[in-house]
Every structure is written in structure tokens, then in C-alpha cells.
Scaffold this motif. Sequence first.
Motif, PDB file in Angstrom:
ATOM      1  N   ARG A 108       3.723  -2.622   7.098  1.00 16.44           N
ATOM      2  CA  ARG A 108       4.087  -1.315   7.647  1.00 16.44           C
ATOM      3  C   ARG A 108       2.852  -0.425   7.800  1.00 16.44           C
ATOM      4  N   LYS A 109       2.009  -0.389   6.795  1.00 13.31           N
ATOM      5  CA  LYS A 109       0.802   0.441   6.868  1.00 13.31           C
ATOM      6  C   LYS A 109      -0.128  -0.036   7.966  1.00 13.31           C
ATOM      7  N   TYR A 110      -0.242  -1.341   8.114  1.00 11.82           N
ATOM      8  CA  TYR A 110      -1.137  -1.897   9.137  1.00 11.82           C
ATOM      9  C   TYR A 110      -0.649  -1.526  10.532  1.00 11.82           C
ATOM     10  N   GLN A 111       0.639  -1.674  10.774  1.00 10.10           N
ATOM     11  CA  GLN A 111       1.179  -1.391  12.096  1.00 10.10           C
ATOM     12  C   GLN A 111       1.190   0.111  12.394  1.00 10.10           C
ATOM     13  N   GLN A 112       1.304   0.934  11.353  1.00  8.23           N
ATOM     14  CA  GLN A 112       1.340   2.375  11.570  1.00  8.23           C
ATOM     15  C   GLN A 112      -0.037   2.968  11.861  1.00  8.23           C
ATOM     16  N   ARG A 113      -1.079   2.146  11.802  1.00  6.70           N
ATOM     17  CA  ARG A 113      -2.399   2.630  12.211  1.00  6.70           C
ATOM     18  C   ARG A 113      -2.429   2.964  13.699  1.00  6.70           C
ATOM     19  N   VAL A 114      -1.546   2.340  14.459  1.00  8.30           N
ATOM     20  CA  VAL A 114      -1.408   2.664  15.883  1.00  8.30           C
ATOM     21  C   VAL A 114      -0.273   3.666  16.005  1.00  8.30           C
ATOM     22  N   SER A 115      -0.573   4.871  16.415  1.00  4.79           N
ATOM     23  CA  SER A 115       0.418   5.945  16.420  1.00  4.79           C
ATOM     24  C   SER A 115       1.476   5.732  17.497  1.00  4.79           C
ATOM     25  N   GLY A 116       2.648   6.313  17.260  1.00  5.58           N
ATOM     26  CA  GLY A 116       3.727   6.244  18.234  1.00  5.58           C
ATOM     27  C   GLY A 116       3.363   6.845  19.583  1.00  5.58           C
ATOM     28  N   PRO A 117       2.731   8.039  19.618  1.00  2.00           N
ATOM     29  CA  PRO A 117       2.351   8.611  20.913  1.00  2.00           C
ATOM     30  C   PRO A 117       1.408   7.721  21.727  1.00  2.00           C
ATOM     31  N   LEU A 118       0.488   7.023  21.044  1.00  3.13           N
ATOM     32  CA  LEU A 118      -0.406   6.114  21.771  1.00  3.13           C
ATOM     33  C   LEU A 118       0.375   4.898  22.267  1.00  3.13           C
ATOM     34  N   LEU A 119       1.260   4.377  21.427  1.00  3.80           N
ATOM     35  CA  LEU A 119       2.054   3.215  21.813  1.00  3.80           C
ATOM     36  C   LEU A 119       2.966   3.544  22.994  1.00  3.80           C
ATOM     37  N   ASP A 120       3.461   4.779  23.041  1.00  5.50           N
ATOM     38  CA  ASP A 120       4.294   5.209  24.164  1.00  5.50           C
ATOM     39  C   ASP A 120       3.546   5.141  25.490  1.00  5.50           C
ATOM     40  N   ARG A 121       2.235   5.332  25.440  1.00  2.00           N
ATOM     41  CA  ARG A 121       1.422   5.330  26.655  1.00  2.00           C
ATOM     42  C   ARG A 121       1.025   3.925  27.096  1.00  2.00           C
ATOM     43  N   ILE A 122       1.422   2.924  26.314  1.00  2.00           N
ATOM     44  CA  ILE A 122       1.162   1.537  26.688  1.00  2.00           C
ATOM     45  C   ILE A 122       2.458   0.956  27.230  1.00  2.00           C
ATOM     46  N   ASP A 123       2.451   0.592  28.492  1.00  2.00           N
ATOM     47  CA  ASP A 123       3.678   0.225  29.197  1.00  2.00           C
ATOM     48  C   ASP A 123       4.272  -1.085  28.712  1.00  2.00           C
ATOM     49  N   ILE A 124       3.423  -2.091  28.495  1.00  2.65           N
ATOM     50  CA  ILE A 124       3.907  -3.444  28.207  1.00  2.65           C
ATOM     51  C   ILE A 124       3.489  -3.857  26.803  1.00  2.65           C
TER      52      ILE A 124
END
Length: 331
Positions: A193-209
Motif C-alpha cells: 500500500r505504501k509503495y503504490q501510494q507514492r504515486v498520487s491519485g491526481p497524477l494517476l488521474d492524468r494518465i489515461d491508460i
Amino acid sequence: PEQLLQQPPKYEVDFADVKGQHHVKRALEVAAAGGHNVVMIGPPGSGKTMLARRVPTILPPMTVDEAIEITKLYSVAGLLPPNTGLLTTRPFRSPHHTSSNAALVGGGSVPRPGEVSLAHNGVLFLDELPEFRREVLEVLRQPLEDGIVTIARVQASIAYPARFMLIAAMNPCPCGYFGDPQHGCTCSPTQIRKYQQRVSGPLLDRIDIHIEVPRLTPDDLLRTQPGEPSEAIRERVVRARQIQQKRFEGTNVRCNAQMTTRMLRQFCPLSDDVKTMLRQVSQQMGISARAFDRIVKLARTIADLAGEEHIGLTHVAEAIQYRSLDRRIWL
């Protein structure tokens, strides 16, 4: 310049070298056709970097204006190769995960373009995405949205273009084997969980695929027949881009990924069946409004690749698959 760009660009790599991973190749074809950003998630050795390095080979050939823009940026940065009048291949930039904010977006007492600007009209590849510092990743949000990066100094403020295609790759956990059926994961749920949360939700939202890249099977590794070459994929991408050029003629938009909300309403009318499917998926996955718009943009690109004027259920269904990691892996 026109004579230099008439010849097809020459690349040392080709998609024909890639064994298996047909669904990932399809996702990258959709991304290239619509200018969409991609994150690939998979165990070490599954071919994420190999696939990313071949994305420029399926992008459309550069126009004269694009080539001049890139050449100017490389000249300002002092990176123009000797005896080179014009850069004719799309850039591929791959900064290390220890890179600073200034290295990524630009900086210095006399502001120079950073990696996001040097990847303008090309590909920015971020390998080991969670290993980048959080504050470094967050500075990507402005250029991903606006296609431009502004560097302010006391003497002046300089804006550099930064309209790039982001390709990111990451392991699903610190050891890299979470979800791998052939190799046990040694990480605890908290570590994952900690590893995956290093990538923020707002940034992930901007990645389409978001696409999973599984380990290759022994049959894939032993197959000697080459895969589909980049040239064949590029032809389909070019046809889809030509449809988009006609669609956005007279505007500053070049591809589907750059559509505004108003353009979505204008160019992406949805049937009642499609609206029902999207409504159900939105409720089940709990996706944001931004992610919802990106699904529609992806569906528009998939329809363009198929030569279809209207967005159908099959196009939306494929687009939804590319957002499945929103609910399947992220904890």
C-alpha cells in the motif's frame, strides 16, 4: 526542411522484436493514435522498458513545425548534435528516478529546458515511477494539463513548450512480484500500500491508460516468428491521426487526448446504451470526473482506429479495460 522529413524516420528498434504482450501492444497503439499517457505495471523482466522504447517508432512522422520546435529547444539546451541542421525523429527522454525538480521541468540562473520540454512532441519515459520523489512527480501535473512549463526567475519568466506523451513503468510492489502467479510476493499488505501510494491519485488521474504487463510464458519466449512491425502499426496510427486533424481543423488541438470538456460534448456524442454502461461503471469503480472524461477520449480514439464515426459499446468497453487498475491493483 520538407525534403528532410519526406524520408521515413529511421529507428534502431522495432515492435517486431517484442515477443507476446499483444494486449499491451494494442494499448500502446491506442495511446499513440490519440496522444494518451500510459502507465505499465508488471513484474521485473516482463518487457515494460523494451515496449516503452519502441513507442516513438509508431508515432506519426513529424511535421516541419514540430521538427523546428524540437530543434530550437535542443539548441537552447546545448544538446543539438554536431552538423545537425534539423532533428527529424521524435525525442525519447528517460530521466533517472533520482532526477531533481530542476532537471525534470527546467531551471538554473538562466532557465534552461528540462526533460519535459526536451520530450516535447515525443515521449517522456519514467521507469520505476514510485521511486521518483513525490514532489518531483507532482510538478508533472501542470505540463500534463497545459502542455507548457513556466520557469520564473527574478530577471524574467520563461515558458517552454512541454506537450509530450508520458509513458511510465512500475512494479506493483517493492519486491516486484505482487500478483505474479509464478513468483511469490514477499511484501506485506502495508508495504504494498505504501509503495503504490507514492504515486498520487491526481497524477494517476492524468494518465489515461493503466495496463498490466504480465510475465511472458515459455511459449512466447521460444517463439521465433517476429511480431507485427512498427511500420504496420504506424500506418494505422497515421490514419487515425488524419481523422483527428480533420476533426480539430482550425483549433490548437492536435489529437483526442487534448480535447477540452466542450469538445467532448461536440465530438463525442453518446448513445443511450453507452451512457447506461458508463453510468454503471462510474458507480462501480468510483472514478473521478477527470477519469470519466478520459474514458470517453479513449473510446473516441478506439473508434477512430476502427474507422467508425460514432462511439459504440465495444469502443467504450475496451476503453474501460484500460482503467481497470483503478479498482484491481491499487489498494
